[in-house]
Motif scaffolding. Structure first.
Motif, PDB file in Angstrom:
ATOM      1  N   LEU A  44       7.112 -33.882  87.478  1.00 38.83           N
ATOM      2  CA  LEU A  44       8.519 -33.628  87.752  1.00 38.83           C
ATOM      3  C   LEU A  44       9.035 -34.524  88.871  1.00 38.83           C
ATOM      4  N   ALA A  45      10.348 -34.645  88.959  1.00 43.01           N
ATOM      5  CA  ALA A  45      10.982 -35.499  89.964  1.00 43.01           C
ATOM      6  C   ALA A  45      10.641 -35.058  91.380  1.00 43.01           C
ATOM      7  N   ASN A  46      10.360 -33.776  91.591  1.00 49.01           N
ATOM      8  CA  ASN A  46      10.040 -33.296  92.939  1.00 49.01           C
ATOM      9  C   ASN A  46       8.567 -33.485  93.299  1.00 49.01           C
ATOM     10  N   GLY A  47       7.774 -34.061  92.395  1.00 54.54           N
ATOM     11  CA  GLY A  47       6.363 -34.339  92.665  1.00 54.54           C
ATOM     12  C   GLY A  47       5.403 -33.306  92.102  1.00 54.54           C
ATOM     13  N   ALA A  48       5.909 -32.175  91.633  1.00 54.12           N
ATOM     14  CA  ALA A  48       5.045 -31.147  91.053  1.00 54.12           C
ATOM     15  C   ALA A  48       4.495 -31.630  89.708  1.00 54.12           C
ATOM     16  N   ILE A  49       3.314 -31.136  89.363  1.00 51.51           N
ATOM     17  CA  ILE A  49       2.694 -31.462  88.083  1.00 51.51           C
ATOM     18  C   ILE A  49       2.299 -30.163  87.397  1.00 51.51           C
ATOM     19  N   TYR A  50       2.693 -30.030  86.140  1.00 51.69           N
ATOM     20  CA  TYR A  50       2.335 -28.889  85.299  1.00 51.69           C
ATOM     21  C   TYR A  50       1.562 -29.395  84.096  1.00 51.69           C
ATOM     22  N   PHE A  51       0.839 -28.488  83.449  1.00 50.27           N
ATOM     23  CA  PHE A  51       0.078 -28.846  82.255  1.00 50.27           C
ATOM     24  C   PHE A  51       0.401 -27.851  81.143  1.00 50.27           C
ATOM     25  N   ILE A  52       0.724 -28.384  79.973  1.00 46.84           N
ATOM     26  CA  ILE A  52       0.850 -27.556  78.783  1.00 46.84           C
ATOM     27  C   ILE A  52      -0.125 -28.090  77.743  1.00 46.84           C
ATOM     28  N   ASP A  53      -0.713 -27.175  76.995  1.00 44.45           N
ATOM     29  CA  ASP A  53      -1.665 -27.585  75.966  1.00 44.45           C
ATOM     30  C   ASP A  53      -0.973 -28.509  74.969  1.00 44.45           C
ATOM     31  N   PRO A  54      -1.585 -29.663  74.683  1.00 39.95           N
ATOM     32  CA  PRO A  54      -0.988 -30.594  73.719  1.00 39.95           C
ATOM     33  C   PRO A  54      -0.828 -29.941  72.345  1.00 39.95           C
ATOM     34  N   MET A  55       0.272 -30.286  71.698  1.00 39.28           N
ATOM     35  CA  MET A  55       0.583 -29.776  70.354  1.00 39.28           C
ATOM     36  C   MET A  55       0.378 -30.885  69.339  1.00 39.28           C
ATOM     37  N   ASP A  56       0.143 -30.492  68.086  1.00 37.78           N
ATOM     38  CA  ASP A  56      -0.100 -31.456  67.013  1.00 37.78           C
ATOM     39  C   ASP A  56       1.155 -32.161  66.541  1.00 37.78           C
ATOM     40  N   GLN A  57       2.314 -31.683  66.949  1.00 39.86           N
ATOM     41  CA  GLN A  57       3.571 -32.345  66.586  1.00 39.86           C
ATOM     42  C   GLN A  57       4.609 -32.068  67.663  1.00 39.86           C
ATOM     43  N   ARG A  58       5.593 -32.941  67.731  1.00 37.66           N
ATOM     44  CA  ARG A  58       6.684 -32.786  68.697  1.00 37.66           C
ATOM     45  C   ARG A  58       7.505 -31.547  68.319  1.00 37.66           C
ATOM     46  N   PRO A  59       7.694 -30.602  69.267  1.00 40.59           N
ATOM     47  CA  PRO A  59       8.459 -29.395  68.941  1.00 40.59           C
ATOM     48  C   PRO A  59       9.961 -29.649  68.975  1.00 40.59           C
ATOM     49  N   LYS A  60      10.686 -28.748  68.357  1.00 42.97           N
ATOM     50  CA  LYS A  60      12.135 -28.775  68.450  1.00 42.97           C
ATOM     51  C   LYS A  60      12.507 -28.174  69.815  1.00 42.97           C
ATOM     52  N   LEU A  61      13.311 -28.874  70.576  1.00 40.90           N
ATOM     53  CA  LEU A  61      13.694 -28.412  71.916  1.00 40.90           C
ATOM     54  C   LEU A  61      15.062 -27.760  71.873  1.00 40.90           C
ATOM     55  N   PRO A  62      15.346 -26.781  72.699  1.00 37.59           N
ATOM     56  CA  PRO A  62      14.542 -26.281  73.815  1.00 37.59           C
ATOM     57  C   PRO A  62      13.385 -25.406  73.329  1.00 37.59           C
ATOM     58  N   ILE A  63      12.344 -25.329  74.165  1.00 37.45           N
ATOM     59  CA  ILE A  63      11.167 -24.534  73.856  1.00 37.45           C
ATOM     60  C   ILE A  63      10.724 -23.796  75.119  1.00 37.45           C
ATOM     61  N   SER A  64      10.342 -22.542  74.955  1.00 38.33           N
ATOM     62  CA  SER A  64       9.727 -21.769  76.043  1.00 38.33           C
ATOM     63  C   SER A  64       8.233 -21.774  75.794  1.00 38.33           C
ATOM     64  N   ILE A  65       7.479 -22.060  76.849  1.00 35.77           N
ATOM     65  CA  ILE A  65       6.039 -22.253  76.697  1.00 35.77           C
ATOM     66  C   ILE A  65       5.333 -21.910  78.003  1.00 35.77           C
ATOM     67  N   ARG A  66       4.050 -21.604  77.924  1.00 34.71           N
ATOM     68  CA  ARG A  66       3.244 -21.334  79.113  1.00 34.71           C
ATOM     69  C   ARG A  66       2.756 -22.658  79.687  1.00 34.71           C
ATOM     70  N   LYS A  68       0.621 -24.443  83.219  1.00 35.83           N
ATOM     71  CA  LYS A  68      -0.216 -24.230  84.405  1.00 35.83           C
ATOM     72  C   LYS A  68       0.196 -25.242  85.473  1.00 35.83           C
ATOM     73  N   ARG A  69       0.409 -24.787  86.697  1.00 34.97           N
ATOM     74  CA  ARG A  69       0.760 -25.693  87.789  1.00 34.97           C
ATOM     75  C   ARG A  69      -0.524 -26.349  88.293  1.00 34.97           C
ATOM     76  N   LEU A  70      -0.550 -27.685  88.258  1.00 34.69           N
ATOM     77  CA  LEU A  70      -1.701 -28.432  88.759  1.00 34.69           C
ATOM     78  C   LEU A  70      -1.485 -28.887  90.193  1.00 34.69           C
ATOM     79  N   ARG A  71      -0.199 -29.173  90.553  1.00 36.60           N
ATOM     80  CA  ARG A  71       0.123 -29.598  91.920  1.00 36.60           C
ATOM     81  C   ARG A  71       1.515 -29.089  92.265  1.00 36.60           C
ATOM     82  N   ALA A  72       1.618 -28.483  93.426  1.00 36.46           N
ATOM     83  CA  ALA A  72       2.913 -27.981  93.891  1.00 36.46           C
ATOM     84  C   ALA A  72       3.768 -29.136  94.424  1.00 36.46           C
ATOM     85  N   ALA A  73       5.055 -28.891  94.496  1.00 33.74           N
ATOM     86  CA  ALA A  73       5.988 -29.903  95.000  1.00 33.74           C
ATOM     87  C   ALA A  73       5.841 -30.074  96.492  1.00 33.74           C
TER      88      ALA A  73
END
Length: 73
Positions: A44-66, A68-73
């Motif tokens: 993200l622009a503020n420096g935070a990093i999140y992880f979402i499990d890769p999907m087999d295809q590009r989803p239609k956006l907007p999407i709500s998903i779980r 995991k925060r890897l690095r805080a801003a």
């Protein structure tokens, strides 16, 4: 893990919204942004990093998903 919404803004920029913190930030890097693989690490622009499990295809956006925060801003 947090519930996030990923969507395009009115300006056409990909953004991540974290309702729990009322935070919306532009996505500066998406690890996999292909038609047949989408997701992974999201920086993200503020420096935070999140992880979402890769999907087999590009989803239609907007999407709500779980995510995991890897690095805080």
């Amino acid at each position: 893990m947090a519930n996030v919404m990923i969507q395009y803004t009115e300006q056409g920029v990909l953004s991540l919204y974290l309702a729990k913190k009322d935070l919306e930030e532009h996505v500066t890097k998406l690890e996999f942004d292909l038609d047949d693989k989408w997701g992974g690490e999201i920086e993200l622009a503020n420096g935070a990093i999140y992880f979402i499990d890769p999907m087999d295809q590009r989803p239609k956006l907007p999407i709500s998903i779980r995510a995991k925060r890897l690095r805080a801003a």
